[in-house]
Design a protein around this motif. Structure first.
Motif, PDB file in Angstrom:
ATOM      1  N   ALA A 177       0.825  -1.216   0.000  1.00 35.58           N
ATOM      2  CA  ALA A 177       0.000   0.000   0.000  1.00 35.58           C
ATOM      3  C   ALA A 177       0.855   1.261   0.000  1.00 35.58           C
ATOM      4  O   ALA A 177       0.520   2.240  -0.670  1.00 35.58           O
ATOM      5  CB  ALA A 177      -0.924  -0.002   1.220  1.00 35.58           C
ATOM      6  N   THR A 178       1.979   1.234   0.720  1.00 35.92           N
ATOM      7  CA  THR A 178       2.847   2.416   0.741  1.00 35.92           C
ATOM      8  C   THR A 178       3.538   2.627  -0.600  1.00 35.92           C
ATOM      9  O   THR A 178       3.787   3.766  -1.011  1.00 35.92           O
ATOM     10  CB  THR A 178       3.895   2.292   1.855  1.00 35.92           C
ATOM     11  OG1 THR A 178       4.588   1.047   1.732  1.00 35.92           O
ATOM     12  CG2 THR A 178       3.234   2.363   3.228  1.00 35.92           C
ATOM     13  N   ARG A 179       3.845   1.530  -1.300  1.00 36.84           N
ATOM     14  CA  ARG A 179       4.412   1.689  -2.655  1.00 36.84           C
ATOM     15  C   ARG A 179       3.365   2.242  -3.611  1.00 36.84           C
ATOM     16  O   ARG A 179       3.663   3.094  -4.448  1.00 36.84           O
ATOM     17  CB  ARG A 179       4.928   0.337  -3.170  1.00 36.84           C
ATOM     18  CG  ARG A 179       6.194  -0.145  -2.507  1.00 36.84           C
ATOM     19  CD  ARG A 179       6.808  -1.297  -3.302  1.00 36.84           C
ATOM     20  NE  ARG A 179       5.893  -2.426  -3.396  1.00 36.84           N
ATOM     21  CZ  ARG A 179       5.863  -3.443  -2.545  1.00 36.84           C
ATOM     22  NH1 ARG A 179       6.697  -3.470  -1.512  1.00 36.84           N
ATOM     23  NH2 ARG A 179       5.020  -4.445  -2.719  1.00 36.84           N
ATOM     24  N   ASP A 237      -0.639   6.647  -6.831  1.00 34.31           N
ATOM     25  CA  ASP A 237      -2.012   7.136  -6.761  1.00 34.31           C
ATOM     26  C   ASP A 237      -2.127   8.517  -6.135  1.00 34.31           C
ATOM     27  O   ASP A 237      -3.229   9.075  -6.066  1.00 34.31           O
ATOM     28  CB  ASP A 237      -2.870   6.156  -5.940  1.00 34.31           C
ATOM     29  CG  ASP A 237      -2.942   4.787  -6.595  1.00 34.31           C
ATOM     30  OD1 ASP A 237      -2.672   4.711  -7.807  1.00 34.31           O
ATOM     31  OD2 ASP A 237      -3.254   3.808  -5.897  1.00 34.31           O
ATOM     32  N   ASP A 238      -0.984   9.041  -5.652  1.00 31.06           N
ATOM     33  CA  ASP A 238      -0.997  10.349  -4.978  1.00 31.06           C
ATOM     34  C   ASP A 238      -1.996  10.332  -3.818  1.00 31.06           C
ATOM     35  O   ASP A 238      -2.779  11.261  -3.622  1.00 31.06           O
ATOM     36  CB  ASP A 238      -1.356  11.469  -5.972  1.00 31.06           C
ATOM     37  CG  ASP A 238      -1.025  12.853  -5.392  1.00 31.06           C
ATOM     38  OD1 ASP A 238      -0.111  12.934  -4.561  1.00 31.06           O
ATOM     39  OD2 ASP A 238      -1.704  13.826  -5.771  1.00 31.06           O
ATOM     40  N   GLY A 239      -1.964   9.242  -3.068  1.00 33.66           N
ATOM     41  CA  GLY A 239      -2.910   9.092  -1.965  1.00 33.66           C
ATOM     42  C   GLY A 239      -2.216   9.018  -0.626  1.00 33.66           C
ATOM     43  O   GLY A 239      -1.017   9.302  -0.491  1.00 33.66           O
ATOM     44  N   THR A 240      -2.973   8.617   0.389  1.00 30.82           N
ATOM     45  CA  THR A 240      -2.479   8.531   1.760  1.00 30.82           C
ATOM     46  C   THR A 240      -2.815   7.160   2.332  1.00 30.82           C
ATOM     47  O   THR A 240      -3.887   6.622   2.078  1.00 30.82           O
ATOM     48  CB  THR A 240      -3.114   9.620   2.643  1.00 30.82           C
ATOM     49  OG1 THR A 240      -2.857  10.892   2.054  1.00 30.82           O
ATOM     50  CG2 THR A 240      -2.537   9.598   4.047  1.00 30.82           C
ATOM     51  N   PRO A 281      -5.895   1.837   3.301  1.00 26.84           N
ATOM     52  CA  PRO A 281      -5.322   2.477   2.109  1.00 26.84           C
ATOM     53  C   PRO A 281      -6.240   3.574   1.580  1.00 26.84           C
ATOM     54  O   PRO A 281      -7.458   3.530   1.768  1.00 26.84           O
ATOM     55  CB  PRO A 281      -5.196   1.314   1.117  1.00 26.84           C
ATOM     56  CG  PRO A 281      -6.201   0.315   1.562  1.00 26.84           C
ATOM     57  CD  PRO A 281      -6.333   0.460   3.046  1.00 26.84           C
ATOM     58  N   GLN A 282      -5.632   4.562   0.928  1.00 26.96           N
ATOM     59  CA  GLN A 282      -6.391   5.675   0.352  1.00 26.96           C
ATOM     60  C   GLN A 282      -7.286   6.341   1.409  1.00 26.96           C
ATOM     61  O   GLN A 282      -8.437   6.681   1.139  1.00 26.96           O
ATOM     62  CB  GLN A 282      -7.235   5.191  -0.830  1.00 26.96           C
ATOM     63  CG  GLN A 282      -6.433   4.690  -2.015  1.00 26.96           C
ATOM     64  CD  GLN A 282      -5.618   5.796  -2.669  1.00 26.96           C
ATOM     65  OE1 GLN A 282      -6.106   6.893  -2.907  1.00 26.96           O
ATOM     66  NE2 GLN A 282      -4.350   5.527  -2.934  1.00 26.96           N
TER      67      GLN A 282
END
Length: 368
Positions: free
Chosen positions: A216-218, A223-226, A283-284
């Motif tokens: 998820a961190t990769r 995705d320009d997300g958090t 994720p996200q």
């Protein structure tokens, strides 16, 4: 008939010309003709004998071929493997009778059908890719496992070995041998599940949680997300084990896992890290959105858990930590941040969540 014709000829000559008229030269010609005809007849008789021997060999060969065909047919009929031939258009041109025993179809139901029609939708793209690869090279062989639809609507795993024999006129197709591996796949899936999940709560274990956290961190950079994690520790859980026993503690942990699973989305991952410590991967999701999940879980724990006729009230402390798309922090550091925020929540009164920040964690007590 030949002897009769020559006898009649000699009789006519003797009676018509007289005995004296048949001189030595005429007699020689007659004898020579008889000899030639005799040799021709003898050669023909020899040819008849040769033909008879050849026909006998042909009959023996045909009988042997029929025995081989019956043997092959019997082997294919009673084999546990399915043999198929797929033509250049991708349709079944031959299917062995074993398909009835393995997949429940009659042979005539499959011949002429597209081979990919019976593939599971999730496996279709990969199988088609491998078949295209084999199709490009005569003699190439590929091996894959995929799910095929059974006649009763269920799915069976088959291991398939396919060889490209399209260039051979006698075959003109992709020849496949398939054997059922459903039980082996199910065992493999059970072993994989056991290796990646907590045996008591059936939540993800630390290894699977770490694997998904790293993925998820990769992904967040693309995705320009958090990515946000919740680190959860039950408050005063040791007293349950000490007073009611470990059986009661296990029952409480299972109830906590069920309520945690009911507080998150299907795309989130809930895990038991060990003992009475849990974690959730979101994720996200921003830290602000994650606090709503934390509050939802704290509220879910307000309903007492019944263990051996006793109603237990549980509460927890939660640490919230997030990584943005431009944050290069290691995933393990993110987990440690959540763990640090969780301990701050315990120090500030328990039954609450705290959001980690670079300056100082901010806390939020759960409503009474």
């Amino acid at each position: 008939m030949v002897v009769g014709v020559f006898g009649l000829l000699l009789h006519v000559m003797l009676n018509g010309l007289g005995a004296n008229a048949l001189d030595t030269r005429a007699l020689g010609v007659l004898v020579g003709a008889l000899a030639i005809v005799g040799m021709v007849v003898a050669r023909q008789l020899v040819a008849f004998a040769d033909n008879a021997r050849l026909l006998a060999k042909v009959d023996d060969s045909l009988a042997e071929l029929q025995r081989h065909e019956r043997r092959l047919s019997s082997l294919l009929r009673h084999s546990s493997d399915i043999t198929t031939v797929i033509d250049a258009a991708g349709c079944f041109s031959y299917v062995s009778p074993a398909v009835t025993r393995v997949l429940g179809y009659r042979v005539e139901e499959l011949v002429g059908q597209q081979s990919t029609t019976f593939l599971h939708p999730e496996d279709r793209a990969e199988v088609q890719s491998q078949l295209r690869e084999a199709n490009a090279t005569p003699g190439a062989t590929v091996t894959y496992q995929a799910r095929y639809r059974h006649a009763d609507g269920s799915w069976s795993w088959l291991e398939v070995i396919t060889t490209n024999l399209l260039d051979q006129p006698d075959v003109a197709g992709m020849v496949s041998n398939s054997r059922e591996v459903t039980e082996a796949r199910q065992l493999q899936e059970r072993l994989r599940h056991q290796a990646q999940h907590d045996p008591l709560t059936q939540l993800a274990n630390r290894a699977l949680f770490t694997e998904r956290l790293q993925a998820a961190t990769r992904q967040r950079r693309h995705d320009d997300g958090t990515v946000t994690v919740l680190v959860i520790d039950l408050d005063d859980f040791k007293s349950i084990n000490d007073t009611l026993g470990h059986h009661a503690g296990d029952t409480a942990l299972i109830a906590v896992a069920d309520r945690l699973q009911g507080s998150i989305r299907a795309t989130d991952t809930a895990a038991r890290l060990g003992g009475d410590e849990f974690a959730v991967l979101l994720p996200q999701t921003t830290a602000g959105e994650a606090t709503l999940v934390a509050q939802r879980f704290i509220t879910a724990l307000e309903r007492p858990v019944t263990v051996d006729g006793q109603r237990l009230r549980l509460q927890c402390s939660i640490g919230v930590a997030a990584l943005s798309s431009d944050d290069d922090t290691d995933p393990d550091v993110l987990l440690r941040r959540g763990d640090s925020a969780m301990y701050v929540a315990k120090q500030q009164g328990k039954g609450r969540f705290v959001v980690h920040s670079a300056e100082a964690p901010t806390d939020r007590a759960a409503p009474a």
